[in-house]
Design an enzyme around this catalytic site. Sequence first.
Site, short mmCIF file in Angstrom:
data_model
loop_
_atom_site.label_atom_id
_atom_site.label_comp_id
_atom_site.label_asym_id
_atom_site.label_seq_id
_atom_site.Cartn_x
_atom_site.Cartn_y
_atom_site.Cartn_z
CD GLU A 35 -6.21 -3.52 31.33
OE1 GLU A 35 -5.93 -3.80 30.03
OE2 GLU A 35 -4.92 -3.19 32.06
CE1 TYR A 105 -4.10 0.80 30.66
CE2 TYR A 105 -6.39 0.59 30.70
CZ TYR A 105 -4.98 0.25 30.32
OH TYR A 105 -4.92 -1.19 29.67
CG ASP A 144 -10.83 36.01 62.38
OD1 ASP A 144 -9.93 35.89 61.26
OD2 ASP A 144 -10.83 35.13 63.20
CG ASN A 167 0.43 1.46 28.42
OD1 ASN A 167 0.60 0.08 28.69
ND2 ASN A 167 -1.06 1.72 28.55
CG ASP A 261 -0.71 -8.18 32.93
OD1 ASP A 261 -1.32 -7.20 33.78
OD2 ASP A 261 -0.92 -8.24 31.82
#
Length: 271
Positions: A35, A105, A144, A167, A261
């Site tokens: 966000e 998100y 090699d 979420n 938050d």
Amino acid sequence: MKLISWNVNGLRACVQKGFLDIFKELDADMFCIQESKLQEGQISLELEGYHQYWNYAIKKGYSGTAIFTRREPMSVAYGIGIEEHDQEGRVITLEFAEFYLVTVYTPNSQSELARLDYRMRWEDAFLSYLKGLEEKKPIVFCGDLKESQPSSKQMKKKPVIVCGDFNVAATELDIKNPKANVKNAGFTLEEREKFKTLLDSGFTDTYRYLHPDQIEYSWWSYRFKARERNAGWRIDYFLTSDFVQDKIRDARIHTGIMGSDHCPVELDIDL
């Protein structure tokens, strides 16, 4: 190896609240944010010693992710390769020799679950994307003839570390008021079932793995003094492929860090 994930809920605002000092204090090898709410060119961060990777939403001031890493990755991918899901800057994938790092998100189902149907399509597509990463064969660097032969270790699946704001509060331990929120975005049966399906497909919730009964939250509403009352939700996670569970050293939630938050979450892992 120390990794941090933080939904900053607007990076420009978070910078004004001490983001750079917090970034330095946490001293992570890899630092993922969600966000960011930015478009390209709207911020310039001086993060000495870190490579920066950004994914921006087409819509201005919305969504967005970034990863800051001391180690330069072998490859970088933005989104999950599906146009419907790649308009909002929600996913970045870095590939390293030993693992993939994905920051995400996850779309919010929104009030009155207006976006729940879309969220369900996203969940299925994102799970398919993560499992697809695991199934890719690790790159073998050819020198090699002897060096070019893949060892048994190289032929194993490459583990995935996925972090971010998912979420969803996975269980009743992860939300302060489960009964009052059972029909609200982030705690619906549908969302929790999709998260359980993700775990059941071969991923470990690193915090729950180390702290099966502990109650801590990573997000609090700005309303009703929720953080003061610790009326929160745990919706920010570090998940790893199950087959590297023994490499997990620590998983923490930095509840005392302000600036958003959400608070940062941490994974320490030995890969």
